[in-house]
Design an enzyme around this catalytic site. Structure first.
Site, short mmCIF file in Angstrom:
data_model
loop_
_atom_site.label_atom_id
_atom_site.label_comp_id
_atom_site.label_asym_id
_atom_site.label_seq_id
_atom_site.Cartn_x
_atom_site.Cartn_y
_atom_site.Cartn_z
N ASN A 79 -19.53 2.80 8.60
CA ASN A 79 -19.70 1.57 7.83
C ASN A 79 -21.17 1.28 7.55
O ASN A 79 -21.54 0.83 6.45
CB ASN A 79 -19.08 0.39 8.58
CG ASN A 79 -17.56 0.43 8.61
OD1 ASN A 79 -16.94 1.21 7.89
ND2 ASN A 79 -16.97 -0.40 9.44
N ARG A 409 -7.21 4.94 -5.42
CA ARG A 409 -7.46 5.94 -4.39
C ARG A 409 -6.11 6.52 -4.01
O ARG A 409 -5.18 5.78 -3.72
CB ARG A 409 -8.14 5.33 -3.16
CG ARG A 409 -9.46 4.64 -3.43
CD ARG A 409 -10.13 4.22 -2.13
NE ARG A 409 -11.17 3.21 -2.34
CZ ARG A 409 -12.41 3.47 -2.72
NH1 ARG A 409 -12.77 4.72 -2.93
NH2 ARG A 409 -13.28 2.50 -2.88
N ARG A 439 -15.50 3.84 -5.89
CA ARG A 439 -16.72 4.30 -5.22
C ARG A 439 -16.43 5.34 -4.13
O ARG A 439 -15.57 5.15 -3.28
CB ARG A 439 -17.47 3.12 -4.61
CG ARG A 439 -18.79 3.52 -3.97
CD ARG A 439 -19.51 2.32 -3.41
NE ARG A 439 -20.07 1.50 -4.48
CZ ARG A 439 -20.04 0.16 -4.48
NH1 ARG A 439 -19.46 -0.47 -3.51
NH2 ARG A 439 -20.61 -0.50 -5.47
N HIS A 469 -8.23 -2.16 -10.60
CA HIS A 469 -8.01 -2.23 -9.16
C HIS A 469 -6.58 -2.65 -8.83
O HIS A 469 -6.17 -2.64 -7.66
CB HIS A 469 -9.02 -3.23 -8.55
CG HIS A 469 -9.16 -3.14 -7.07
ND1 HIS A 469 -8.75 -4.15 -6.23
CD2 HIS A 469 -9.66 -2.17 -6.27
CE1 HIS A 469 -8.99 -3.81 -4.98
NE2 HIS A 469 -9.54 -2.61 -4.97
N ARG A 600 -11.21 -10.75 6.99
CA ARG A 600 -11.62 -9.63 7.83
C ARG A 600 -13.13 -9.43 7.82
O ARG A 600 -13.75 -9.25 8.85
CB ARG A 600 -10.94 -8.35 7.35
CG ARG A 600 -11.25 -7.13 8.21
CD ARG A 600 -10.89 -5.85 7.49
NE ARG A 600 -11.85 -5.50 6.47
CZ ARG A 600 -11.56 -4.85 5.34
NH1 ARG A 600 -10.32 -4.52 5.09
NH2 ARG A 600 -12.49 -4.54 4.47
N HIS A 628 -6.04 -5.35 5.61
CA HIS A 628 -6.39 -5.08 4.21
C HIS A 628 -5.59 -5.91 3.22
O HIS A 628 -5.97 -6.02 2.05
CB HIS A 628 -6.17 -3.58 3.92
CG HIS A 628 -6.73 -3.11 2.63
ND1 HIS A 628 -5.95 -2.85 1.53
CD2 HIS A 628 -8.00 -2.86 2.24
CE1 HIS A 628 -6.72 -2.45 0.52
NE2 HIS A 628 -7.96 -2.45 0.92
#
Length: 719
Positions: A79, A409, A439, A469, A600, A628
């Protein structure tokens, strides 16, 4: 992070039940308030560092199995890499071009970078302290150890020397530094060594320095075979130890006075002027070639590296002492992520589980169930397989005419992608909206788009200037004797990535609701065609209606509170940064709305400010799975509106992306999801509570580990 707060409330709603006119006047008064003062906001970048600090604290939790605790060390390291590659690099860009716009909390770019420097160094120091002082001794107690070269016995030394000769030397190329060989362009985040030499080489050159680049193909940890391992079950050696010990073999006849590991982090964000691009895929390919060689933003070196070497590296990398990180161990901790997989110790890992398929779906199939009701899945506790089946079965169904799919993704071996290819081969009309600009997945998505196109899939890259997205699938099927066209849709809060579906918490809704499916169809039409904004029945979508509908929903709760009615919200997000929505939440809090935020990561809202955000509580749940899902709950005077979404409350999601927010309409599923949200609010062991100054505190460090919400959901929903 936040300045001293005023004690006087900005607005005090009446304690009696006001009239509708009074409530309307109260709303008008609330809307006139200026809540944009920097003292009411937390800094985005420091909030993100605080999230990584919470991740790191999992490595100290004794209720987490040992090999999982060490995994959190590596996750934190990964991260931080992205934080420097993107966030710090972006701030440096702002500073270079003279962008003086202050952050939400009023700090200038220069001040933010200074604060990052302090916090990041503290975080890295704590990371290596935990690794060295807490976890490595505990691993040794479990017969898992890392051997420094000073502890190698003769047999181990011989084995490692042979390993170096046959496995390492053939794939590395020493680069001497002289007039003919200037300091090389170092690959982003790769392990390197700088060697301090003395003597003349075969050509008579008097060399002082050489650089070794370690290819990614070389493992960063090497396990010794049992026959030479010693008295421990698992004996590992760092690649850096092997290089340091045998580097002299690369420079015969020369003396080595030092071999020092280092790693450089570079700016990895891709900057594309999309309006000037004719072929996005070609432009991205061109940009990706330079990603590994962006401007340097961080230098990591071993703790014992001499100042002379450090200064040499800083000068060659155009960095300052503030951008230097001395680490007490391997400079690339995240490359040790393979350790838990190398050790076959189930007792030191999380217990396995099987994501569950709802009983009637497993027995009757997705399409038959969808003919009667919606299917709501909570991953990873419930299986992602029904989502795959929706597309896979459509691919082979002769009655299916068309499939539409967004892909952000997917992973390298995606069953969804294979199903789309099969469907195209079967002659169906297949459309895939592939977001090339996801990304760090750009290269994979370019390759994915090419595979789909070669199979006959109509591939669209979305809309210039807006990332796609949204997570949507749409299947068009003809049914019955009349061949009536029926639509089936999937909407999700996560990606179409089967691997992530086992480690990310997300919701999936599968439905044949005509209005929902019609809305999904219209969003696809906007993505692939042209025309005015469609009016949707049930979905809120960015960049068109999502932001204004969220503001309206928050303001409606404030109006109910001012009218003396019960008013509450539960909002679950990954990040909250949008100032207009934060101001709306502040106004709702002032009006008396009880607001629970489960966020989060980044949160720029400061809870608990007297007179402003006293009615707002913010918690961050950190556990085995990455939280998520995005869920928005509004009590709405007892009507209880519940939505799941692909969007966080961030500027990029609300204004610069195509996002979908969808209602949960089926009564039993709505009740279930609301109960799951409330269960998260009761968690004391995994919840970190945000304070008004930006610090987080564990809700109750002494709470029973069995009360962890993720464990409860595992027991309820999984097999």
């Amino acid at each position: 992070m936040v300045a001293h707060m005023e004690k006087t409330p900005l607005f005090a709603p009446s304690q009696n039940a006001p009239s509708t006119e009074t409530a309307e006047a109260g709303i008008d008064k609330l809307m006139e308030m200026n809540l944009s003062d920097a003292k009411y906001y937390l800094n985005r970048e420091l909030s993100l560092l605080a999230f990584n600090w919470r991740v790191l604290q999992q490595a100290l939790d004794p209720s987490i199995p040992l090999l999982e605790r060490i995994r959190f060390i590596f996750i934190c390291s990964n991260n931080l890499d992205e934080f420097f590659e993107v966030r710090v690099a972006g701030l440096r860009h702002d500073l270079a071009r003279g962008d003086t716009k202050p952050s939400l909390n009023g700090a200038s770019t220069e001040e933010v970078l200074k604060d990052i420097n302090v916090r990041a160094h503290e975080l890295v120091d704590e990371q290596y302290r935990i690794f060295n002082e807490e976890l490595l001794p505990k691993l040794a107690e479990e017969s898992i150890q890392f051997l420094p070269s000073s502890e190698w016995n003769d047999e181990q030394y011989k084995w490692l020397k042979k390993y170096f000769k046959h496995q390492v030397m053939p794939v590395i190329s020493p680069i001497s530094l002289d007039l003919a060989h200037p300091f090389p362009r170092l690959v982003n985040k790769s392990l390197h060594f700088l060697l301090h030499l003395q003597g003349n080489d075969a050509f008579g050159r008097d060399l002082e320095y050489a650089v070794l680049h370690m290819p990614r193909s070389l493992p960063r940890i090497i396990e010794l075979p049992a026959k030479v391992g010693g008295n421990k079950a698992h004996n590992f050696v760092y690649l850096s130890s092997v290089i340091s010990e045998f580097a002299e073999d690369l420079f015969p006849g020369m003396e080595i006075h030092g071999c020092h590991q280092f790693r450089l982090t570079r700016d990895s964000d891709l900057l594309l002027e999309e309006n000037a691009i004719e072929d996005l895929a070609t432009a991205l390919k061109r940009e990706l070639q330079s990603r590994n060689f962006g401007a340097a933003v961080r230098l990591e070196v071993g703790k014992s590296c001499p100042n002379k070497i450090v200064n040499f590296l800083l000068q060659k990398c155009s960095l300052t002492a503030d951008e230097l990180y001395r680490v007490d161990g391997p400079v690339n901790l995240n490359r040790l992520m393979s350790l838990p997989e190398l050790v076959d110790r189930p007792d030191l890992k999380f217990s396995g589980f099987t994501p569950k398929v709802p009983h009637d779906v497993a027995r009757r199939g997705v399409y038959e169930v969808l003919g009667e009701r919606d299917i709501l899945l909570h991953h990873p506790y419930q299986s992602f397989q029904p989502v795959v089946d929706l597309v896979r079965q459509a691919a082979s169904d002769p009655d299916v005419l068309a499939i539409k799919q967004t892909l952000y993704r997917t992973g390298s071996h995606s069953p969804i992608v294979e199903a789309l290819i099969d469907a195209a081969h079967a002659g169906k009309e297949v459309t895939a909206v592939v977001e090339l600009r996801a990304r760090f997945d750009e290269a994979d998505n370019i390759e994915l788009a090419q595979r789909l196109q070669e199979a006959g899939v109509l591939v669209v890259y979305g809309v210039v200037g807006y990332k796609t997205h949204a997570k949507m699938s749409l299947v068009v099927r003809q049914e019955g004797k009349s061949k009536k066209l029926t639509r089936y849709a999937h909407l999700g809060t996560g990606n179409y990535h089967a691997g992530n579906a086992r480690i990310y918490t997300d919701y999936s809704l599968l439905t044949s609701n005509p209005e929902t499916c019609e809305d999904v169809h219209k969003v696809f039409q906007q993505l692939t065609g042209m025309g005015k904004v469609y009016e949707l029945h049930q979905l809120w979508h960015a960049p068109f209606t999502l932001h204004k509908n969220l503001l309206a929903a928050v303001n409606r709760e404030a109006k109910h509170a001012l009218a003396g009615k019960k008013a509450m919200m539960i909002i679950k997000l990954n990040s909250l940064t949008d100032q207009s929505l934060i101001e709306a939440l502040y106004r709702a809090s002032i009006a008396g709305v009880q607001i629970e935020l489960i966020i989060r990561g980044i949160c720029c809202l400061a809870p608990g400010i007297e007179g402003v955000s006293e009615n707002i509580k913010v918690r961050s749940i950190i556990g085995r799975f990455l939280e998520h899902s995005r869920v928005y709950y509004f009590f709405n005077n007892g009507k209880e509106n519940l939505y799941a979404a692909s969007a966080d409350w961030m500027e990029r999601n609300l204004y610069h992306r195509v996002e979908t927010c969808f209602p949960i309409l089926q009564a039993d599923q709505k009740t279930r999801m609301i109960n799951e949200l409330k269960l998260m609010l009761k968690d004391k062991r995994q919840s970190w509570v945000l304070q008004s100054d930006g610090e987080y505190r564990l809700a109750d460090p002494n709470a029973d580990a069995d009360t962890k919400v993720q464990q409860i959901l595992l027991e309820r929903l999984a097999d």
